[in-house]
Write a protein that holds these residues in place. Structure first.
Motif, PDB file in Angstrom:
ATOM      1  N   UNK A  14      34.411  31.895  25.342  1.00 42.22           N
ATOM      2  CA  UNK A  14      33.974  31.635  26.699  1.00 42.22           C
ATOM      3  C   UNK A  14      34.918  32.285  27.709  1.00 42.22           C
ATOM      4  N   UNK A  15      36.218  32.123  27.516  1.00 50.13           N
ATOM      5  CA  UNK A  15      37.191  32.717  28.419  1.00 50.13           C
ATOM      6  C   UNK A  15      37.084  34.236  28.390  1.00 50.13           C
ATOM      7  N   UNK A  16      36.847  34.804  27.208  1.00 51.42           N
ATOM      8  CA  UNK A  16      36.721  36.250  27.074  1.00 51.42           C
ATOM      9  C   UNK A  16      35.539  36.766  27.903  1.00 51.42           C
ATOM     10  N   UNK A  17      34.390  36.057  27.841  1.00 51.40           N
ATOM     11  CA  UNK A  17      33.227  36.458  28.635  1.00 51.40           C
ATOM     12  C   UNK A  17      33.531  36.383  30.124  1.00 51.40           C
ATOM     13  N   UNK A  18      34.222  35.308  30.538  1.00 56.52           N
ATOM     14  CA  UNK A  18      34.582  35.146  31.938  1.00 56.52           C
ATOM     15  C   UNK A  18      35.471  36.287  32.417  1.00 56.52           C
ATOM     16  N   UNK A  19      36.469  36.643  31.625  1.00 58.26           N
ATOM     17  CA  UNK A  19      37.369  37.729  31.998  1.00 58.26           C
ATOM     18  C   UNK A  19      36.646  39.064  32.061  1.00 58.26           C
ATOM     19  N   UNK A  20      35.709  39.281  31.127  1.00 60.74           N
ATOM     20  CA  UNK A  20      34.950  40.538  31.142  1.00 60.74           C
ATOM     21  C   UNK A  20      34.079  40.621  32.389  1.00 60.74           C
ATOM     22  N   UNK A  21      33.416  39.546  32.748  1.00 62.08           N
ATOM     23  CA  UNK A  21      32.575  39.533  33.939  1.00 62.08           C
ATOM     24  C   UNK A  21      33.435  39.686  35.182  1.00 62.08           C
ATOM     25  N   UNK A  22      34.573  39.019  35.230  1.00 61.72           N
ATOM     26  CA  UNK A  22      35.469  39.126  36.377  1.00 61.72           C
ATOM     27  C   UNK A  22      35.993  40.542  36.532  1.00 61.72           C
ATOM     28  N   UNK A  23      36.370  41.166  35.431  1.00 63.39           N
ATOM     29  CA  UNK A  23      36.881  42.536  35.493  1.00 63.39           C
ATOM     30  C   UNK A  23      35.791  43.507  35.926  1.00 63.39           C
ATOM     31  N   UNK A  24      34.533  43.238  35.530  1.00 63.85           N
ATOM     32  CA  UNK A  24      33.423  44.106  35.917  1.00 63.85           C
ATOM     33  C   UNK A  24      33.115  43.951  37.401  1.00 63.85           C
ATOM     34  N   UNK A  25      33.200  42.736  37.938  1.00 62.99           N
ATOM     35  CA  UNK A  25      32.852  42.475  39.333  1.00 62.99           C
ATOM     36  C   UNK A  25      33.898  43.028  40.297  1.00 62.99           C
ATOM     37  N   UNK A  26      35.146  43.075  39.892  1.00 66.21           N
ATOM     38  CA  UNK A  26      36.209  43.526  40.780  1.00 66.21           C
ATOM     39  C   UNK A  26      36.016  44.954  41.266  1.00 66.21           C
ATOM     40  N   UNK A  27      35.806  45.959  40.394  1.00 68.42           N
ATOM     41  CA  UNK A  27      35.620  47.307  40.903  1.00 68.42           C
ATOM     42  C   UNK A  27      34.382  47.436  41.785  1.00 68.42           C
ATOM     43  N   UNK A  28      33.325  46.689  41.492  1.00 68.61           N
ATOM     44  CA  UNK A  28      32.116  46.768  42.307  1.00 68.61           C
ATOM     45  C   UNK A  28      32.389  46.279  43.720  1.00 68.61           C
ATOM     46  N   UNK A  29      33.133  45.187  43.853  1.00 65.21           N
ATOM     47  CA  UNK A  29      33.391  44.656  45.182  1.00 65.21           C
ATOM     48  C   UNK A  29      34.367  45.547  45.940  1.00 65.21           C
ATOM     49  N   UNK A  30      35.300  46.155  45.242  1.00 67.59           N
ATOM     50  CA  UNK A  30      36.223  47.062  45.913  1.00 67.59           C
ATOM     51  C   UNK A  30      35.531  48.330  46.359  1.00 67.59           C
ATOM     52  N   UNK A  31      34.588  48.817  45.588  1.00 69.34           N
ATOM     53  CA  UNK A  31      33.887  50.048  45.940  1.00 69.34           C
ATOM     54  C   UNK A  31      33.097  49.879  47.218  1.00 69.34           C
ATOM     55  N   UNK A  32      32.536  48.694  47.466  1.00 73.84           N
ATOM     56  CA  UNK A  32      31.732  48.490  48.659  1.00 73.84           C
ATOM     57  C   UNK A  32      32.595  48.153  49.873  1.00 73.84           C
ATOM     58  N   UNK A  33      33.884  47.985  49.681  1.00 74.13           N
ATOM     59  CA  UNK A  33      34.760  47.601  50.777  1.00 74.13           C
ATOM     60  C   UNK A  33      35.593  48.778  51.278  1.00 74.13           C
ATOM     61  N   UNK A  34      35.035  49.970  51.237  1.00 78.28           N
ATOM     62  CA  UNK A  34      35.751  51.140  51.743  1.00 78.28           C
ATOM     63  C   UNK A  34      35.850  51.059  53.260  1.00 78.28           C
ATOM     64  N   UNK A  35      37.043  51.202  53.827  1.00 69.83           N
ATOM     65  CA  UNK A  35      37.203  51.079  55.282  1.00 69.83           C
ATOM     66  C   UNK A  35      36.417  52.143  56.044  1.00 69.83           C
ATOM     67  N   UNK A  36      35.899  51.744  57.191  1.00 68.01           N
ATOM     68  CA  UNK A  36      35.241  52.690  58.091  1.00 68.01           C
ATOM     69  C   UNK A  36      36.314  53.339  58.950  1.00 68.01           C
ATOM     70  N   UNK A  37      36.143  54.597  59.256  1.00 69.69           N
ATOM     71  CA  UNK A  37      37.099  55.317  60.071  1.00 69.69           C
ATOM     72  C   UNK A  37      36.774  55.125  61.551  1.00 69.69           C
ATOM     73  N   UNK A  38      37.644  54.406  62.274  1.00 69.41           N
ATOM     74  CA  UNK A  38      37.454  54.174  63.700  1.00 69.41           C
ATOM     75  C   UNK A  38      38.728  54.545  64.438  1.00 69.41           C
ATOM     76  N   UNK A  39      38.561  55.177  65.589  1.00 69.73           N
ATOM     77  CA  UNK A  39      39.727  55.544  66.395  1.00 69.73           C
ATOM     78  C   UNK A  39      39.840  54.659  67.631  1.00 69.73           C
ATOM     79  N   UNK A  40      38.800  53.916  67.962  1.00 67.63           N
ATOM     80  CA  UNK A  40      38.767  53.135  69.192  1.00 67.63           C
ATOM     81  C   UNK A  40      39.385  51.745  69.034  1.00 67.63           C
ATOM     82  N   UNK A  41      39.701  51.323  67.825  1.00 67.01           N
ATOM     83  CA  UNK A  41      40.297  50.013  67.564  1.00 67.01           C
ATOM     84  C   UNK A  41      41.379  50.198  66.495  1.00 67.01           C
ATOM     85  N   UNK A  42      42.502  50.834  66.867  1.00 68.07           N
ATOM     86  CA  UNK A  42      43.497  51.239  65.867  1.00 68.07           C
ATOM     87  C   UNK A  42      44.205  50.090  65.140  1.00 68.07           C
TER      88      UNK A  42
END
Length: 131
Positions: A1-29
Motif C-alpha cells: 500500500x505504501x509503495x502504491x502511495x509513493x508511486x502515485x505521489x512521485x507521478x503527481x509531483x512532476x505534473x503539478x510542477x510542469x503546470x506551475x511555470x512562472x509567467x514573465x511579467x515586468x510590471x509587477x517585479x
C-alpha cells in the motif's frame, strides 16, 4: 500500500510542477504569477492564476474569448475556494498590450487555438498565418 502511495505521489509531483511555470511579467517585479488551471474552449476559456508576492498569495479567475481577443475578470480571492464567491465584471473588455491579461492569453490562447474545421475558419487561419 505504501509503495502504491509513493508511486502515485512521485507521478503527481512532476505534473503539478510542469503546470506551475512562472509567467514573465515586468510590471509587477516583486511578484510571481503562475497559471493554476485552464478549462473550456477557445471561445470561453477559464483561467485561474496565482500571484505570490510581498503581500502574500492571491488567486484570480478570468474568462478569455481567444477568438475575439477579449477577457472578463471573474474575481479574485486569497484562496481558491474563495473564488466561488467572487463577483465577476459585467462585461468582457479588450485584451490590452502590456496587461497581465495579455500575458495570460498569450500563454493559454496560443496553446488552445481553435482547430480550423469549417472552410471559412480555415481560410481565415491561413490568411492570418501568412501575414
Amino acid at each position: 500500500m505504501l509503495k502504491k502511495f509513493l508511486m502515485v505521489s512521485a507521478w503527481a509531483l512532476p505534473c503539478s510542477l510542469a503546470s506551475a511555470e512562472p509567467l514573465q511579467t515586468s510590471f509587477d517585479p516583486d511578484a510571481q504569477y503562475v497559471i493554476v488551471k485552464v478549462s473550456g474552449n477557445p471561445e470561453r476559456l477559464s483561467v485561474i492564476t496565482q500571484r505570490t508576492g510581498l503581500s502574500g498569495t492571491s488567486y484570480s479567475a478570468r474568462q478569455f474569448d481567444c477568438i475575439s481577443r477579449t477577457v472578463r475578470f471573474m474575481g479574485s480571492s486569497t484562496s481558491l475556494k474563495g473564488l466561488a464567491d467572487a463577483r465577476p465584471d459585467d462585461e468582457p473588455t479588450p485584451i490590452f498590450k502590456g496587461s497581465l491579461s495579455r500575458v495570460i492569453s498569450e500563454a493559454t490562447c496560443n496553446s488552445n487555438a481553435p482547430q480550423a474545421q469549417d472552410p471559412i475558419l480555415q481560410r481565415a487561419t491561413l490568411s492570418a498565418n501568412t501575414q
